[in-house]
Design an enzyme around this catalytic site. Structure first.
Site, PDB file in Angstrom:
ATOM      1  N   ASP A 190      45.328  48.073  38.971  1.00  0.00           N
ATOM      2  CA  ASP A 190      44.384  46.963  38.484  1.00  0.00           C
ATOM      3  C   ASP A 190      43.141  47.019  39.730  1.00  0.00           C
ATOM      4  O   ASP A 190      43.260  47.483  40.573  1.00  0.00           O
ATOM      5  CB  ASP A 190      45.029  45.477  38.924  1.00  0.00           C
ATOM      6  CG  ASP A 190      44.248  44.462  37.911  1.00  0.00           C
ATOM      7  OD1 ASP A 190      42.969  44.656  37.638  1.00  0.00           O
ATOM      8  OD2 ASP A 190      44.702  43.314  37.725  1.00  0.00           O
TER       9      ASP A 190
HETATM   10  C1  BGC Z   1      42.220  42.028  35.856  1.00  0.00           C
HETATM   11  C2  BGC Z   1      42.846  43.089  34.880  1.00  0.00           C
HETATM   12  C3  BGC Z   1      41.837  43.812  33.975  1.00  0.00           C
HETATM   13  C4  BGC Z   1      40.978  44.418  35.318  1.00  0.00           C
HETATM   14  C5  BGC Z   1      39.840  45.172  34.438  1.00  0.00           C
HETATM   15  C6  BGC Z   1      41.508  42.678  36.622  1.00  0.00           C
HETATM   16  O1  BGC Z   1      40.747  41.994  37.755  1.00  0.00           O
HETATM   17  O2  BGC Z   1      43.358  41.571  36.521  1.00  0.00           O
HETATM   18  O3  BGC Z   1      43.684  42.324  33.869  1.00  0.00           O
HETATM   19  O4  BGC Z   1      42.361  44.615  33.021  1.00  0.00           O
HETATM   20  O5  BGC Z   1      40.246  43.326  35.874  1.00  0.00           O
HETATM   21  O6  BGC Z   1      38.724  44.288  34.207  1.00  0.00           O
END
Ligand code: BGC
Length: 706
Positions: free
Chosen positions: A258
């Site tokens: 993530d």
């Molecule tokens: C979130 C994810 C997301 C990623 C990319 C993160 O902060 O937890 O779910 O896919 O950002 O935008």
């Protein structure tokens, strides 16, 4: 060796260490910021393999052109985007849509969203979010499918299939990414990003099954979560990524961190510095680093391999997975998207129609004292801060959706009914300045329909809450409107199980949904005017007070099950035993009764599939759909089992007065659990099979597993 495996082997043989690391490096759309010019240079050097958040086809094509034409090996890019419930056409938020209990609907909206996104250059979609969410304080439940592992699994599978289609390379599909691995929803106290402390059995019985479903459906990638699970941050955990996800569950695709969760390994106190982070993450089994400012792979992996601290084989295996996905997506042959086709793919009648269908199927009727449906001719006051707010209809994570394309409830009701409008109050601000106008309008109307709720800025990532009430003075507005004596239809829009205890008392009829997307207004109007008979049911238990959290129907049996009159039982002094609304609850303009529950056999082995039959009758004068739910209870087991567990469901349409015998299949293999050694077992003995209209209201029969 398959053709793709061969191509990957040949390409890998030509790559420098630096280029290999590049394939594992993901940069954000900051490449378009003036202060990140160096990003383009890194891209030209083959040091970036994927990007996040590129939402325009021209940019996607430009980036692909640099990758394909200006890098030494011409490897195209993975372009990731959070298409959570729509790209341009915004569908209901996943949590709302799950209330339809129609995975096929979710598959269709995921496919429609992907079509728009893929035509615009997105080839990697960061969905589905399949975190089981048992705590109403956690803000990210809105992205998932609720509290039940079986139901979340059915939606996981459907959404993966919708995103990926039959073939990844046809230009209309993308790689799905099941997230967030694993047990992110179990954050202590419902506080986002918080630690998770869980019995391994619970991880295996509750949080892993949706990932199993996504993997079985062919999910191309998995995203590791931010938190530490039992002390190991998921992004740097060999146990969770390699031993569990890859070795135990057989996942062979790409694992991505993530955003910035590699960098956070250091902040957790799990790694000493960025170099240690790069090493720890790669050795744990993480392929792609989704960078957020700090690029630990780009900075350190090359040296780590040269110095022998990280085996080149481990690096190669990760690069191989990324390149394989790029070939599977057909990117080497077709890196670009046709700009005209990209524009033509956005929106359109088909998508709007699907958006409306999905939206009205996601509205849950929680109470109705003979008020709904309304007649178009009734003098209707349409009130509330969310009644005429198009942006709010889009909900959180709305992609490149546009508020001006959304239909608010007032937009719909003013043209379809005899309606007048007053705002009543702001959604969040504590100012009661607008009460008077709304009260007067209600007084002069035959019915008041009030749209209140939790604005989209209050749910989603980083949006945990401790009160879960309607923010601002919305409850006061409802009290004032109630005092007019005009019947009150309350429509609550929210991204989590809100505390609706007082709201439910004030409302003569109560509807609830998550944000419904561009056709929200039409969908509410369809239900309110009876042009669609609501059939949706809650996918989370709704608390009476937030102090009941975490709250879920499938909790273990205690040794002192709660009894109202008896003090020494498991309950609170100051809250009822029961939730306000149980999991699976939802009404309809029809009424259904259940009778004659019968099992195809009363004894079976743990590998058989039994049939569960029940007669469901629509006793009302209105045609409608009912979601028939199948639960099990294992009353005696070697580990304490949940009081009930969902194992199947079916949505049936019944004409007024009609009776149907509904047959549900129950593979007994699905009734087991993980024992102390984490072996999956289906134990012999009695099993209670229950069927009903929600998790609390069921009829049962016993079966012996022999
Ligand atoms: C979130 C994810 C997301 C990623 C990319 C993160 O902060 O937890 O779910 O896919 O950002 O935008």
């Amino acid at each position: 060796m398959t053709m793709i495996a061969q191509q990957v082997t040949e390409l890998l043989a030509k790559m420098t260490l630096r280029e290999k690391v590049g394939q594992l490096t993901q940069c954000g759309n900051s490449i378009y910021n003036d202060d990140y010019k160096i990003g383009w240079e890194l891209l030209r050097q083959g040091r970036i393999g994927s990007l996040l958040g590129i939402g325009e086809v021209e940019q996607a094509n430009e980036l692909q052109r640099v990758a394909v034409e200006e890098t030494r090996l011409g490897i195209p890019l993975l372009l990731g985007f959070d298409v959570i419930h729509g790209y341009r056409t915004t569908f209901p938020v996943p949590w709302a849509e799950a209330c339809s209990w129609e995975p096929e609907l979710a598959r269709a909206t995921a496919a429609a969203s992907t079509r728009e996104a893929a035509a615009n250059g997105v080839n990697w979609i960061y969905a589905p979010m399949i975190d089981v969410s048992r705590d109403p304080r956690w803000g990210r439940g809105v992205e998932g499918a609720g509290e039940d592992p079986y139901l979340v699994g059915r939606f996981a599978e459907a959404r993966v299939k919708g995103i990926q289609g039959e073939t990844l390379s046809d230009g209309w599909h993308a790689a799905a990414c099941a997230k967030h691995f694993v047990a992110y929803g179990a954050a202590i106290g419902g506080k986002d990003y918080n630690s998770v402390d869980l019995a391994p059995q619970t991880v295996h019985d509750v949080y892993l099954p949706p990932f199993r479903a996504a993997i079985d459906a062919g999910a191309a990638s998995v995203m590791t979560a931010f938190h530490d699970l039992n002390g190991e941050p998921c992004t740097g955990s060999h146990y969770w990524i390699t031993e569990t996800l890859r070795e135990r569950m057989g996942f062979a695709g790409v694992v991505i961190s993530d955003a910035g969760s590699t960098d956070q390994l250091k902040v957790h106190g799990y790694t000493a510095d960025d170099r240690d982070t790069a090493k720890t993450a790669l050795l744990a089994g993480l392929d792609v680093e989704m960078c957020f400012g700090i690029f630990t792979y780009q900075e350190h992996l090359e040296a780590l391999v040269r110095e022998g601290a990280v085996p080149v084989d481990t690096l190669d295996a990760a690069v191989r997975r990324v390149l394989t996905l790029k070939y599977e997506l057909g990117l080497f042959e077709h890196p670009y998207r046709d700009v005209k086709m990209a524009a033509a793919a956005l929106g359109g009648d088909g998508s709007r129609k699907l958006a409306r269908e999905a939206a009205r199927r996601s509205v849950v009727l929680l109470k109705n004292q003979d008020v709904l449906p309304l007649k178009k001719t009734q003098r209707m006051a349409v009130i509330g801060p969310l009644a005429d707010d198009r942006e709010e209809m889009l909900g959180t994570w709305s992609g490149v959706g546009r508020a001006e394309e959304a239909v608010s409830p007032w937009d719909a009701l003013k043209t379809r009914a005899n309606a007048s409008h007053a705002k009543g109050c702001q959604a969040v601000e504590p100012s009661p300045a607008l009460f008077a106008e709304a009260v007067q309008l209600a007084q002069n109307s035959e019915v008041a329909v009030v749209f209140v709720g939790e604005p989209r800025s209050m749910n989603g990532e980083g949006k945990s809450r401790t009160s879960n009430t309607l923010p601002g003075v919305q409850l006061e507005l409802l009290e004032k409107l109630k005092a007019t004596g005009t019947p009150l239809v309350v429509v609550v829009i929210g991204g989590r199980p809100l505390v609706l205890t007082r709201v439910a008392e004030l409302a003569d009829a109560l509807l609830f949904s998550g944000a419904l997307g561009v056709e929200a207004g039409q969908a509410y109007a369809d239900v309110i005017l009876g042009e669609y008979n609501s059939s949706a049911k809650l996918v989370n238990t709704f608390p009476t007070v937030v102090g009941q959290a975490p709250l879920y129907y499938n909790h273990n049996n205690t040794g002192k099950p709660p009894v109202e009159e008896f003090f020494w039982t498991s309950k609170y002094l100051d809250a009822p035993i029961k939730p306000l609304f149980p999991f699976g609850y939802g009404l309809s303009y029809s009424r259904f009764t259940y009778a004659n529950l019968a099992l195809s056999q009363t004894a079976a082995t743990g590998t058989e599939v039994i049939e569960v039959r029940v007669d469901v009758t629509n006793t009302s004068a209105v045609d409608g759909e009912e979601i028939v739910q199948l639960y099990i209870t294992d009353p005696v087991a070697s580990l304490v089992r949940p009081v009930k567990e969902l194992k199947g469901f079916a949505k049936v349409f019944l004409r007024a007065g009609e009776m149907k015998t509904v047959t549900l299949k129950l593979p007994l293999q699905s009734t087991g659990f993980h024992n102390r050694k984490l072996e999956y077992v289906v134990e012999k003995g009695k099993l209670l099979i229950s069927v009903g209209t929600n998790s609390a209201d069921t009829i049962s029969q016993a079966l012996m597993i022999v």
